[in-house]
Enzyme design. Structure first.
Site, PDB file in Angstrom:
ATOM      1  CE  LYS A 163       5.082  -2.354   5.125  1.00 18.22           C
ATOM      2  NZ  LYS A 163       4.396  -1.046   4.198  1.00 18.22           N
ATOM      3  CE  LYS A 219       8.184   8.234   4.015  1.00 14.73           C
ATOM      4  NZ  LYS A 219       7.352   7.274   2.212  1.00 14.73           N
ATOM      5  CG  ASP A 230       4.241  -2.608   1.453  1.00  8.39           C
ATOM      6  OD1 ASP A 230       3.272  -1.865   1.075  1.00  8.39           O
ATOM      7  OD2 ASP A 230       3.529  -3.230   2.354  1.00  8.39           O
ATOM      8  N   GLY A 231       5.766   0.033   0.866  1.00  8.44           N
ATOM      9  CA  GLY A 231       6.623   0.554   1.353  1.00  8.44           C
ATOM     10  C   GLY A 231       7.118   0.882   2.359  1.00  8.44           C
ATOM     11  CB  ALA A 232       9.285   1.577   4.756  1.00  9.20           C
ATOM     12  CD  GLU A 272       1.361  -2.073   4.651  1.00  9.77           C
ATOM     13  OE1 GLU A 272       0.481  -1.130   3.727  1.00  9.77           O
ATOM     14  OE2 GLU A 272       1.889  -1.588   5.780  1.00  9.77           O
ATOM     15  N   GLY A 329      -0.566   4.437   6.301  1.00  8.38           N
ATOM     16  CA  GLY A 329      -1.539   4.096   6.015  1.00  8.38           C
ATOM     17  C   GLY A 329      -2.223   3.569   6.255  1.00  8.38           C
ATOM     18  CB  SER A 343      -1.697   0.151   1.105  1.00  9.87           C
ATOM     19  OG  SER A 343      -1.398  -1.506   1.432  1.00  9.87           O
ATOM     20  N   GLY A 344       0.297   1.909  -0.112  1.00  7.34           N
ATOM     21  CA  GLY A 344       0.902   3.404  -0.414  1.00  7.34           C
ATOM     22  C   GLY A 344       1.160   4.467  -1.685  1.00  7.34           C
TER      23      GLY A 344
END
Length: 280
Positions: free
Chosen positions: A102, A129, A89-91, A111, A105, A32-33
């Site tokens: 994380k 980040k 995925d993001g962070a 996640e 969001g 997500s993100g």
């Protein structure tokens, strides 16, 4: 500034996909993100296999998959024996040991499910980040909590040393607390900057909270043990490759993989991409 950040995200996503996405994969996790939008975009350009099934971590990531013309599949539809070939995925923040925060969001539970089901998890982020320690720039640990347990969890977090944990509300505050995809709430808990396992080994603190300083894994475990907590927005411990090695070595009963990424791709201000890899 916004254009520079978005450009950094896109550049990092393109490099991460180029170096890690395998068109012959069968199942791929999609996080997500805002950064993941560019990951899906890059996968769409690189994918020649319509049979790949993409597992989202929430509503937004499923929409990204569908809008790209790719095929989503729900996490709980995966057969028991199936591992994801990879998850992207993001962070919100990443430290020098690749521990991540994380949950900014509010998708942290799903996640983590996806990350632990993947043979390898690759994180994509922009330069903001990248920090030496968690809680350097990002202010809090997101925690997913059962609504009925919020007062108790808030009290327990203060006991653990959180200065002012708060229940996250929606952007329109009068609408009440923000709800996750599980109809749980999010509590954001500030702590002092977290120690790494290397810091503890070097004698920079006990890491058990007794002196106000927590080590990443210890804090994650302490919060997870609070009754009412579904999941903690700290991704630490082993990565997917290490988890597989442990299973082969000692017949570990751990069902799936690890929480940490095997690599993090940071899009930098100057247009380059800095890559941090596990054990480097």
């Amino acid at each position: 500034m916004t254009d520079a950040i978005e450009s950094a995200k896109r550049t990092a996503a393109q490099k991460a996909v180029k170096e890690n996405f395998d068109p012959s994969a069968t199942h791929v996790g999609i996080g997500s993100g805002t950064t993941i939008v560019y990951v899906v975009e890059a996968i769409k350009e690189a994918s020649t296999n319509p049979a790949i099934r993409f597992v989202p971590t929430g509503y937004q990531s499923r929409q990204n998959i569908v809008q790209a013309g790719l095929t989503p599949i729900a996490f709980d539809s995966l057969p028991d024996h199936v591992m994801l070939d990879i998850a992207f995925d993001g962070a919100d923040e990443v430290d020098e040991e690749l521990n991540c925060i994380k949950g900014g969001g509010a998708c942290l539970f799903q996640e983590k499910l996806v990350a632990e089901r993947a043979k390898k998890f690759v994180c994509v982020a922009d330069y903001r980040k990248m920090q030496p320690r968690l809680l350097t720039n990002w202010p809090t640990i997101p925690i997913e909590v059962a609504p009925i347990a919020v007062p108790t969890v808030l009290h327990s977090l203060r006991v653990l040393g959180s200065s002012d944990p708060k229940l996250r509300t929606t952007l329109l505050e009068k609408s009440g607390p923000l709800k996750t995809d599980q109809d749980f709430y999010i509590v954001d808990a500030p702590f002092q900057t977290l120690l790494t396992s290397g810091d503890v080994a070097a004698g920079k603190g006990k890491g058990d909270g007794t002196d106000g300083k927590w080590e990443v894994n210890n804090l994650a475990q302490a919060i997870k043990e609070l009754t009412g907590v579904l999941e903690v927005g700290i991704f630490s411990g082993v990565n997917g490759i290490e988890a597989e090695a442990l299973r082969k070595k000692d017949g570990s009963t751990k069902a799936f993989g690890g929480q940490k990424p095997i690599a993090v791709y940071f899009g930098m201000q100057d247009g380059s991409v800095e890559v941090r890899k596990a054990n480097e």
